[in-house]
Design a protein around this motif. Structure first.
Motif, PDB file in Angstrom:
ATOM      1  N   ILE A   9       0.855  -1.184   0.000  1.00 38.49           N
ATOM      2  CA  ILE A   9       0.000   0.000   0.000  1.00 38.49           C
ATOM      3  C   ILE A   9       0.893   1.236   0.000  1.00 38.49           C
ATOM      4  N   SER A  10       0.815   2.023  -1.055  1.00 38.15           N
ATOM      5  CA  SER A  10       1.615   3.245  -1.166  1.00 38.15           C
ATOM      6  C   SER A  10       0.850   4.428  -0.574  1.00 38.15           C
ATOM      7  N   VAL A  11       1.469   5.104   0.392  1.00 37.56           N
ATOM      8  CA  VAL A  11       0.880   6.301   1.010  1.00 37.56           C
ATOM      9  C   VAL A  11       1.889   7.437   0.827  1.00 37.56           C
ATOM     10  N   PRO A  12       1.682   8.304  -0.164  1.00 37.02           N
ATOM     11  CA  PRO A  12       2.740   9.230  -0.603  1.00 37.02           C
ATOM     12  C   PRO A  12       2.793  10.564   0.149  1.00 37.02           C
ATOM     13  N   PHE A  20      17.270  14.456  -0.701  1.00 34.84           N
ATOM     14  CA  PHE A  20      17.807  13.544  -1.719  1.00 34.84           C
ATOM     15  C   PHE A  20      16.724  12.765  -2.446  1.00 34.84           C
ATOM     16  N   CYS A  21      15.467  12.926  -2.014  1.00 34.06           N
ATOM     17  CA  CYS A  21      14.371  12.082  -2.494  1.00 34.06           C
ATOM     18  C   CYS A  21      13.663  12.699  -3.689  1.00 34.06           C
ATOM     19  N   ASN A  22      13.349  11.842  -4.669  1.00 30.30           N
ATOM     20  CA  ASN A  22      12.500  12.260  -5.777  1.00 30.30           C
ATOM     21  C   ASN A  22      11.396  11.239  -6.003  1.00 30.30           C
ATOM     22  N   PHE A  23      11.022  10.534  -4.914  1.00 28.16           N
ATOM     23  CA  PHE A  23       9.927   9.580  -5.002  1.00 28.16           C
ATOM     24  C   PHE A  23       8.617  10.327  -5.203  1.00 28.16           C
ATOM     25  N   ALA A  24       7.596   9.561  -5.550  1.00 27.45           N
ATOM     26  CA  ALA A  24       6.265  10.147  -5.737  1.00 27.45           C
ATOM     27  C   ALA A  24       5.636  10.379  -4.367  1.00 27.45           C
ATOM     28  N   SER A  25       6.179  11.328  -3.622  1.00 32.05           N
ATOM     29  CA  SER A  25       5.667  11.648  -2.292  1.00 32.05           C
ATOM     30  C   SER A  25       5.890  13.127  -2.041  1.00 32.05           C
ATOM     31  N   ASP A  26       5.054  13.703  -1.158  1.00 31.94           N
ATOM     32  CA  ASP A  26       5.188  15.127  -0.845  1.00 31.94           C
ATOM     33  C   ASP A  26       4.257  15.469   0.315  1.00 31.94           C
ATOM     34  N   TYR A  66       2.156  -4.401   3.434  1.00 35.71           N
ATOM     35  CA  TYR A  66       3.243  -3.456   3.715  1.00 35.71           C
ATOM     36  C   TYR A  66       2.782  -2.048   3.362  1.00 35.71           C
ATOM     37  N   PHE A  67       2.704  -1.169   4.358  1.00 34.00           N
ATOM     38  CA  PHE A  67       2.380   0.231   4.139  1.00 34.00           C
ATOM     39  C   PHE A  67       3.677   1.008   3.982  1.00 34.00           C
ATOM     40  N   GLY A  68       3.934   1.503   2.751  1.00 29.64           N
ATOM     41  CA  GLY A  68       5.154   2.250   2.482  1.00 29.64           C
ATOM     42  C   GLY A  68       4.827   3.640   1.975  1.00 29.64           C
ATOM     43  N   GLY A  69       5.863   4.430   1.746  1.00 29.04           N
ATOM     44  CA  GLY A  69       5.578   5.807   1.329  1.00 29.04           C
ATOM     45  C   GLY A  69       6.808   6.545   0.882  1.00 29.04           C
ATOM     46  N   GLY A  70       6.854   7.856   1.171  1.00 25.03           N
ATOM     47  CA  GLY A  70       5.980   8.568   2.086  1.00 25.03           C
ATOM     48  C   GLY A  70       6.086   8.144   3.547  1.00 25.03           C
ATOM     49  N   THR A  71       5.157   8.693   4.307  1.00 27.99           N
ATOM     50  CA  THR A  71       5.061   8.411   5.732  1.00 27.99           C
ATOM     51  C   THR A  71       3.629   7.965   6.025  1.00 27.99           C
ATOM     52  N   PRO A  72       3.339   6.660   5.880  1.00 27.18           N
ATOM     53  CA  PRO A  72       1.974   6.177   6.048  1.00 27.18           C
ATOM     54  C   PRO A  72       1.368   6.497   7.410  1.00 27.18           C
ATOM     55  N   SER A  73       2.213   6.617   8.436  1.00 22.49           N
ATOM     56  CA  SER A  73       1.700   6.845   9.786  1.00 22.49           C
ATOM     57  C   SER A  73       0.986   8.176   9.926  1.00 22.49           C
ATOM     58  N   LEU A  74       1.059   9.041   8.909  1.00 18.89           N
ATOM     59  CA  LEU A  74       0.355  10.319   8.960  1.00 18.89           C
ATOM     60  C   LEU A  74      -1.148  10.165   8.748  1.00 18.89           C
TER      61      LEU A  74
END
Length: 407
Positions: A9-12, A20-26, A66-74
């Protein structure tokens, strides 16, 4: 018999984006987060008809989430409840499923932790990166070392024993002495799983652009050399081994019985399905397998309708999918090699022979002889594995493996 599927599960969403990050998150507002959760749940609920249109096998049982991200805990407790409801409507979540949450220290509210535990979450991966505050803050991390230590104690007191910490070698201002300090703190924490990555700076990230053009805002001039980072990675391998944390994959170390079951699915080339922004999937088909990935554009993702389905013949033009590949027999062989070689146990020669046939194996073994002679691969007890030196230059080895397998 079909093995259970892994679910990602992607939580961006982030409070602040690392330099340094250029992932699809913000960082986004709460209203957009709810729109995202609604869209995510709609995607989960259409996963089975989508798989059927691809002639792909989507097992009913899931044994890792698996909850990944980003910061899923938000996400708020009720948003996690909404996601788990959608997941359990579509999947039979195994009683012993490994359910992991990626988390930035200091960004997991008490009521969220309570809700996640009610939903079965039993593993947390903290993005510590460094126990030296100057290094953490230099790349935009918001936590302190003391917060990291306090967070580990808090979740452990809540009953969560499966805790992993991420560390990065090569951060701005890092030295061998400060790196050894972070390693000592990680070991002293007593967590059963640690991950170590060498800093990779995306050219499109803020730090990457500054490294290319000069400047001082993001500490580009203080980034250690790749050789230094590689040396520190080796120091970590040695320190963790002494402490009883066995390296089982290039970047991952664990005490006995505490490996990441979800991530092992990737390296063992087992099926998994990803939901959300920029999420990747691999599902088996009658002939081979299909890999596909969601868009990394949040606006595009949110604007999809609940009636959209992927459909194998539509994947290339589907606005929600940025790429899709039918995996050929040869490509499956390549993947089995380079994914399996990430693991310290390596790849079984008999398994490769059984799956892909003697001619393909023989041709690959002949082509890999040069890599073996260079001391980067070892072949014994019916397995092919990277040497310690090979793991240091794994990307180079994998590029040779791909060329060799395709030859």
């Amino acid at each position: 018999m079909t093995t259970p599927v892994g679910v990602y599960i992607s939580v961006p969403f982030c409070k602040a984006k690392c330099t340094f990050c250029n992932f699809a998150s913000d960082a986004f507002g709460s209203s957009r987060m709810q729109s995202y959760v609604d869209r995510l749940c709609a995607e989960i609920r259409k996963s089975r008809p989508s798989a059927e249109k691809m002639d792909a096998v989507l097992p009913r049982e899931a044994d890792s989430i698996y909850f990944g991200g980003g910061t899923p805990s938000l996400l708020a407790p009720e948003q996690f409840r909404q996601i788990f409801t959608a997941l359990r409507d579509e999947f039979a979540v195994a009683r012993n499923a490994e359910i992991t949450l990626e988390c930035a220290p200091g960004q997991l509210a008490g009521d969220t932790l309570d809700e996640l535990q009610r939903q079965g979450m039993n593993r947390i991966s903290f993005g510590v990166q460094s126990f030296v505050d100057r290094e953490s803050s230099a790349v935009g991390r918001l936590h302190t070392a003391q917060q990291c230590i306090a967070e580990i104690a808090r979740v452990r007191s809540a009953g969560i024993e499966e805790i992993s910490l991420d560390l990065i070698a090569g951060l701005p201002h890092q030295t061998e002495q400060s790196w050894r300090y972070s390693l000592d703190q990680a070991i002293a924490s007593g967590v059963p799983h640690l991950s170590v990555y060498m800093l990779e700076v995306d050219e499109e990230s803020r730090l990457g652009k500054e490294m290319l053009t000069g400047g001082a805002r993001y500490h580009a001039s203080a980034v250690p050399s790749e050789d230094e980072a590689a040396t520190w990675y080796q120091i970590a391998c040695e320190a963790f081994d002494v402490a009883g944390l066995t390296q089982y994959e290039i970047s991952n170390f664990a005490r006995h019985g505490h490996t990441s079951r979800h991530n092992l699915k990737y390296w063992h080339r087992q099926h998994y399905i990803g939901f959300g922004l920029d999420a990747h999937s691999m599902l088996l088909t009658k002939e081979a397998a299909v890999r596909f990935a969601n868009t990394s554009d949040l606006d595009v993702y949110l604007n999809q309708t609940t009636t959209d389905t992927f459909g194998l013949h539509q994947l290339a033009n589907h606005p929600n999918a940025k790429e899709a590949d039918i995996i050929s027999h040869t490509e499956a062989f390549e993947e089995s090699l380079f994914l399996g070689l990430r693991l310290n146990e390596g790849v079984s020669i008999d398994s490769l022979r059984e799956q892909f046939g003697e001619p393909m194996l023989r041709d690959a073994m002949e082509s890999l002889q040069e890599v073996h002679d260079a001391g980067l691969l070892e072949i014994d007890a019916g397995r092919i594995r990277l040497t310690a030196r090979g793991r240091m230059v794994s990307n180079e080895v994998f590029s040779r493996v791909l060329v060799s397998a395709a030859a």
